[in-house]
Design a protein around this motif. Structure first.
Motif, PDB file in Angstrom:
ATOM      1  N   ARG A  28       0.859  -1.192   0.000  1.00 42.88           N
ATOM      2  CA  ARG A  28       0.000   0.000   0.000  1.00 42.88           C
ATOM      3  C   ARG A  28       0.890   1.235   0.000  1.00 42.88           C
ATOM      4  NH1 ARG A  28      -1.489   3.777   3.746  1.00 42.88           N
ATOM      5  NH2 ARG A  28      -3.746   3.388   3.750  1.00 42.88           N
ATOM      6  N   HIS A  44       4.881  -5.246  16.732  1.00 44.34           N
ATOM      7  CA  HIS A  44       4.951  -4.949  15.297  1.00 44.34           C
ATOM      8  C   HIS A  44       6.398  -4.609  14.997  1.00 44.34           C
ATOM      9  CE1 HIS A  44       3.298  -2.603  11.575  1.00 44.34           C
ATOM     10  NE2 HIS A  44       4.364  -3.331  11.301  1.00 44.34           N
ATOM     11  N   ILE A  90       5.991  -4.571   7.045  1.00 47.63           N
ATOM     12  CA  ILE A  90       5.480  -5.196   8.265  1.00 47.63           C
ATOM     13  C   ILE A  90       6.193  -6.539   8.345  1.00 47.63           C
ATOM     14  CG2 ILE A  90       3.461  -6.147   9.438  1.00 47.63           C
ATOM     15  CD1 ILE A  90       1.731  -4.091   8.084  1.00 47.63           C
ATOM     16  N   SER A 141      -0.821  -2.590  13.727  1.00 48.20           N
ATOM     17  CA  SER A 141      -0.550  -2.433  12.294  1.00 48.20           C
ATOM     18  C   SER A 141      -0.410  -0.961  11.937  1.00 48.20           C
ATOM     19  CB  SER A 141      -1.681  -3.051  11.462  1.00 48.20           C
ATOM     20  OG  SER A 141      -1.801  -4.430  11.693  1.00 48.20           O
ATOM     21  N   LEU A 170       4.056  -6.307   3.028  1.00 49.93           N
ATOM     22  CA  LEU A 170       3.949  -7.370   4.023  1.00 49.93           C
ATOM     23  C   LEU A 170       3.782  -8.686   3.288  1.00 49.93           C
ATOM     24  CD1 LEU A 170       0.696  -8.404   4.181  1.00 49.93           C
ATOM     25  CD2 LEU A 170       0.475  -6.103   5.094  1.00 49.93           C
ATOM     26  N   VAL A 225       1.715 -12.420   3.676  1.00 53.48           N
ATOM     27  CA  VAL A 225       0.633 -13.073   4.392  1.00 53.48           C
ATOM     28  C   VAL A 225       0.190 -14.302   3.611  1.00 53.48           C
ATOM     29  CG1 VAL A 225      -1.151 -11.650   3.274  1.00 53.48           C
ATOM     30  CG2 VAL A 225      -1.622 -12.702   5.495  1.00 53.48           C
ATOM     31  N   TYR A 281      -5.630  -6.634   6.427  1.00 51.38           N
ATOM     32  CA  TYR A 281      -4.766  -5.864   5.542  1.00 51.38           C
ATOM     33  C   TYR A 281      -5.542  -5.256   4.377  1.00 51.38           C
ATOM     34  CZ  TYR A 281      -1.084  -7.997   8.307  1.00 51.38           C
ATOM     35  OH  TYR A 281      -0.283  -8.388   9.334  1.00 51.38           O
ATOM     36  N   ARG A 282      -6.585  -5.924   3.927  1.00 53.25           N
ATOM     37  CA  ARG A 282      -7.414  -5.314   2.888  1.00 53.25           C
ATOM     38  C   ARG A 282      -8.140  -4.088   3.438  1.00 53.25           C
ATOM     39  NH1 ARG A 282      -7.273  -7.854  -1.811  1.00 53.25           N
ATOM     40  NH2 ARG A 282      -7.095 -10.132  -1.973  1.00 53.25           N
ATOM     41  N   LEU A 302      -6.941  -2.115   5.493  1.00 54.40           N
ATOM     42  CA  LEU A 302      -5.918  -1.076   5.550  1.00 54.40           C
ATOM     43  C   LEU A 302      -5.412  -0.706   4.155  1.00 54.40           C
ATOM     44  CD1 LEU A 302      -3.882  -2.321   8.658  1.00 54.40           C
ATOM     45  CD2 LEU A 302      -5.528  -0.440   8.553  1.00 54.40           C
ATOM     46  N   PHE A 310      -4.239  -2.537   1.641  1.00 52.01           N
ATOM     47  CA  PHE A 310      -3.188  -3.320   0.987  1.00 52.01           C
ATOM     48  C   PHE A 310      -3.800  -4.122  -0.157  1.00 52.01           C
ATOM     49  CE2 PHE A 310      -0.966  -2.509   4.948  1.00 52.01           C
ATOM     50  CZ  PHE A 310       0.372  -2.470   4.580  1.00 52.01           C
TER      51      PHE A 310
END
Length: 295
Positions: free
Chosen positions: A133, A212, A229, A248, A265, A267, A278-279, A281, A283
């Motif tokens: 992102r 984190h 991350i 995060s 990151l 995942v 994460y979506r 946020l 990403f």
């Protein structure tokens, strides 16, 4: 005439072999657009961490044509130098790895790797996404739960507590949950390590609840410097609602404050809770790595 040599197996590489493997990986990465060796395997190539795997080296004359790290069914890595592809070196490395359960990662979801895996009896078993992102876009305001504060990791003091929480947070993860003190201290000695970017969430008693750990990758090729991350975890024994999301954002704000413009990151595709976070946020998937296994 180039003479093909038998594949050599070693528990530890010499300095010249290490240089040859890293140079081969760099050449493959430049052509393919993705580096063929993970951080863990690079550390093992360099001899920085102990391991029970094997290094396999395939030669064409006096040149290293192919390399594999064999670590049983849980995932090794294999790469052939671009100048020596389609000459049987990949197949030779597999033969040298032996029969029985075996696994390899392919960095980048490459059709050639998929075809090679299928021809040799490997099935696609795991997918790892690299998501990215922009850090130039606003981040949501997600406060820490009541009674939780952040502080930086303190080398020499926090290793034991972090390893315990990491093991619980990643109890079912085939790599991360098995980290040892050697694994952690090796990263602490890396030039990229910055304790200020290793954020710990603690309660009023100082108990570690989550973390984190961020990492900064220098600019390379067309990529700007990227903030990662690196590891994000929350202790399931002391879970606080919303702590993962708050951590995060806190780490991403740290990276943005350091001048980074892009965050990344890794995942597992099969981890719906993490993917959903994460979506939310913003990403999106940038690259895909695939694990292939043979029973």
């Amino acid at each position: 005439m180039t003479i093909e040599q038998p594949v050599r197996s070693a528990g530890r590489l010499s300095a010249s072999e290490m240089d040859d493997v890293l140079a081969l990986a760099a050449a493959a990465g430049e052509l393919d657009g993705v580096h063929p060796l993970s951080e863990d395997v690079v550390l093992r190539v360099r001899g920085d961490v102990p391991h029970d795997g094997r290094h396999l080296l395939a030669y064409a004359g006096d040149r290293l044509a192919g390399y594999a790290f064999v670590a049983g069914p849980e995932g090794g890595e294999l790469v052939v130098h671009p100048q020596f592809r389609r000459r049987g070196h990949g197949t030779g490395l597999l033969a040298a790895a032996g029969t029985g359960p075996l696994g390899f990662w392919a960095h980048g979801d490459d059709p050639g790797a998929a075809a090679f895996a299928q021809r040799n009896g490997f099935a696609r078993t795991r997918v790892l996404w690299q998501m990215r992102r922009s850090l130039l876009e606003p981040l949501p305001d997600i406060p820490l739960p009541d009674g939780v504060t952040l502080r930086a990791f303190s080398p020499g003091a926090d290793e034991k507590a972090w390893l315990e929480v990491n093991a619980r947070a990643f109890a079912h993860h085939p790599e991360q949950g098995r980290w040892t003190l050697d694994d952690l201290r090796t990263r602490e000695e890396e030039p990229w390590f910055d304790p200020e970017g290793f954020l710990l969430a603690v309660d009023v008693a100082g108990t570690l609840l989550g973390f984190h750990w961020t990492k900064v990758h220098p600019a390379a090729g067309d990529d700007p410097a990227i903030g990662e991350i690196y590891v994000l975890g929350v202790d399931p024994a002391g879970h606080r609602r919303g702590l993962g999301a708050a951590l995060s954002v806190a780490g991403l704000r740290h990276l943005a404050g350091a001048g980074l413009t892009v965050a990344s990151l890794y995942v597992d595709e099969s981890n719906p809770a993490a993917v959903a976070l994460y979506r939310r946020l913003d990403f999106t998937v940038h690259k895909t790595d695939v694990a292939y296994q043979r029973a």
